[in-house]
Motif scaffolding. Structure first.
Motif, PDB file in Angstrom:
ATOM      1  N   TYR A 148      -8.010  -5.541   5.526  1.00  0.00           N
ATOM      2  CA  TYR A 148      -6.780  -4.962   4.655  1.00  0.00           C
ATOM      3  C   TYR A 148      -5.814  -6.649   4.516  1.00  0.00           C
ATOM      4  O   TYR A 148      -5.187  -6.393   3.469  1.00  0.00           O
ATOM      5  N   CYS A 160      -8.797   1.897  -4.777  1.00  0.00           N
ATOM      6  CA  CYS A 160      -7.768   0.773  -4.474  1.00  0.00           C
ATOM      7  C   CYS A 160      -8.633  -0.438  -4.179  1.00  0.00           C
ATOM      8  O   CYS A 160      -9.787  -0.014  -3.372  1.00  0.00           O
ATOM      9  N   ARG A 162     -10.653   6.046  -1.768  1.00  0.00           N
ATOM     10  CA  ARG A 162      -9.176   5.932  -2.169  1.00  0.00           C
ATOM     11  C   ARG A 162      -9.406   5.089  -3.169  1.00  0.00           C
ATOM     12  O   ARG A 162     -10.729   4.732  -3.244  1.00  0.00           O
ATOM     13  N   TYR A 189      -5.689  -8.045   0.501  1.00  0.00           N
ATOM     14  CA  TYR A 189      -4.220  -7.603  -0.066  1.00  0.00           C
ATOM     15  C   TYR A 189      -3.150  -9.441   0.587  1.00  0.00           C
ATOM     16  O   TYR A 189      -2.568  -9.816  -1.124  1.00  0.00           O
ATOM     17  N   TYR A 208       0.423  -1.471   0.313  1.00  0.00           N
ATOM     18  CA  TYR A 208      -0.251  -0.031  -0.036  1.00  0.00           C
ATOM     19  C   TYR A 208       0.823   1.122  -0.337  1.00  0.00           C
ATOM     20  O   TYR A 208       1.373   1.289   0.127  1.00  0.00           O
TER      21      TYR A 208
END
Length: 534
Positions: free
Chosen positions: A178, A275, A273, A182, A120
């Protein structure tokens, strides 16, 4: 540890040098080189007196000054109102950009070197040059406030222990979500989510107080063993975000007006954001189900190139999706107020300030029933909440469709959303932070120190060797790794392997029984006669 100063001596110190750092600075002497009193003044030692100016050491990561997010808004508004209250804040933050400021809201910023996190693109730091230590020794804060999750919170923890300071840690990014998103390819047995919770518990249980941004998140942290958790009240700037900013020119720029016919089109807005963790890709299904609807995406982030060219590529070519990049100031205010519906499919929000900003702008939001968003939206009154995750995608689309197809409902919800947002001012939120949350952290620290027989009015050394700070950070890091291994790996993995194994055996047995039943049916026999499960 030393004894507390006598009352007469403390009174003299309180009268002569109530602000030793600022006094020597006013005299034209470098505070870093000046000799400060070896005993804190009585006014600084009083645990319950926050009526005067409060001295705070803020260690925040990533930087809220060049990093654009709701998290950044919260800290900037906090600093703005702490300045108005007359408090003194010294800030330590990592920043590797050329725009890194030296001060913000009249407060000095110590910028420490950092590194870019590979998963990130934000700047993180372990403070190798001990900027935090210099801040503590020169600024002499009454309390340390650190943000989490962050590497810098480990440094704040070391400084709080070394200098015996109250420590409050505020939690802003939901790490387990997260980790799930991820690290999905290597998240075997959901191990990274488990390790995230072990890490959160280990760090926050060493603080005097933990703050989260929503009651839902506070309950979740408490459920996972984090102690002393409270909520940092939300806030929004209802002057900056207002329905009066609605603009025909901005609506056309966002794609809400046909450039040829001038006819308005249903317009969805996403701000934040860009993402994977925000689940923006889910909105493609919504657009495919609602062919007349257009979407404007405001913000930047690591996933923009892929989303713009691959996920939404065909819709971008058709003009139904527009990526506008970052917006600030009046431009952002106009974007919020000019949309029909605000959409946030993310299930990882610790609060979701953009939702509150859309509500202040008189635009009804559609979010998901996860994280901190339910603390903002009264579903059916000020907006809609849909089921989270992939299984809730159709529900999300259905909620958007209701608002798109019913202008009267949009208007009613937009008006109710604005009224709700007007209840939450940043001034009130910061006042409660300062007078209630900071006070609780200081009082809890004082109680612990008294139980240990330590008087907080004791003599403190002017400086500590840097190597002592490095050593303590290394010691804490080793302790953290040991805890992750013992509680996260040794305790969790065998149990999960056994559970997965048991489920696999059960599934195999069920499959075998089903095959035998089919064979018996082919032979004209009844499987129930042989006691085979269905």
């Amino acid at each position: 540890l030393g004894r507390a100063p006598s009352a007469p001596r403390a009174a003299r110190l309180g009268a002569v040098a109530t602000d030793p750092v600022n006094d020597v600075a006013a005299a034209g002497v470098d505070p870093g080189a000046a000799s400060l009193p070896d005993v804190l003044p009585a006014s600084a030692a009083a645990p319950d007196d926050l009526s005067g100016p409060l001295r705070v050491g803020l260690m925040v990561e990533p930087t809220p000054f060049t990093h654009v997010s709701g998290y950044a808004n919260r800290f900037n508004e906090m600093l703005r109102f702490l300045k108005r209250f007359g408090d003194d804040v010294s800030i330590v933050t990592p920043d590797d950009t050329s725009e890194a400021p030296g001060e913000a809201h009249g407060y000095k910023i110590t910028t420490v070197p950092g590194f870019r996190f590979p998963l990130y693109p934000i700047c993180l730091s372990v403070d190798p040059h001990c900027g935090g230590q210099r801040m503590v020794e020169q600024h002499r804060p009454r309390l340390l406030h650190a943000s989490s999750p962050s590497f810098l919170s480990l440094v704040a923890l070391a400084l709080a222990k070394l200098y015996r300071l109250p420590l409050m840690i505020s939690y802003h990014t939901h790490l387990p979500i997260y980790a799930r998103e991820y690290l999905r390819p290597v998240n075997v047995l959901r191990i990274w989510e488990k390790l995230s919770w072990v890490l959160i518990k280990w760090v926050h249980n060493q603080a005097d107080l933990t703050l989260t941004t929503s009651p839902q998140l506070a309950a979740e942290l408490t459920e996972h063993g984090v102690k002393h958790v409270e909520v940092w009240p939300k806030g929004v700037d209802c002057i900056k975000f207002d329905p009066a900013y609605k603009s025909a020119a901005m609506r056309e720029r966002l794609g809400g007006v046909d450039a040829v016919t001038g006819k308005e089109r249903p317009l969805l807005l996403y701000v934040g954001r860009v993402c994977e963790s925000k689940r923006i890709q889910q909105l493609k299904g919504t657009l495919e189900a609602l062919p007349d609807v257009h979407l404007a995406i405001v913000g930047g982030g690591p996933s923009r190139p892929r989303l713009e060219s691959e996920v939404f590529g065909d819709l971008v070519a058709q003009g139904r999706v527009r990526f506008l990049g970052l917006m600030k100031g009046a431009e952002l205010s106009e974007a919020f107020a000019s949309a029909d519906v605000f959409v946030l499919p993310s299930d990882s929000e610790t609060l979701g300030f953009v939702v509150l900003e859309s509500m202040a702008s008189g635009v009804a939001p559609v979010g998901v029933d996860a994280g901190g968003v339910p603390d903002l939206i009264q579903s059916g009154e000020t907006g809609f909440l849909a089921r989270p995750g992939d299984e809730g995608a159709s529900d999300f689309t259905s909620k958007v469709k209701q608002l798109v197809e019913d202008p009267a409902l949009r208007a009613r919800m937009g008006k109710a959303a604005r009224a709700e947002a007007e209840r939450w001012s940043w001034e009130a939120a910061t006042s409660k932070l300062r007078n209630e949350k900071y006070r609780k952290a200081i009082q809890r620290h004082e109680r612990v120190m008294r139980r240990l027989g330590v008087d907080t009015g004791h003599k403190r050394p002017r400086t500590r060797p840097r190597v002592l700070v490095w050593g303590l950070v290394a010691y804490l890091f080793a302790g953290c790794m040991f805890t992750l291994f013992t509680e996260g790996v040794l305790q969790y993995v065998p149990v999960e392997l056994a559970r997965e194994g048991a489920q696999a055996v059960r599934a195999t047995c069920r499959g075998a029984c089903a095959a035998v039943r089919k064979a018996l049916v082919l032979l004209g026999l009844d499987g129930n006669h042989y006691g085979l499960p269905a």
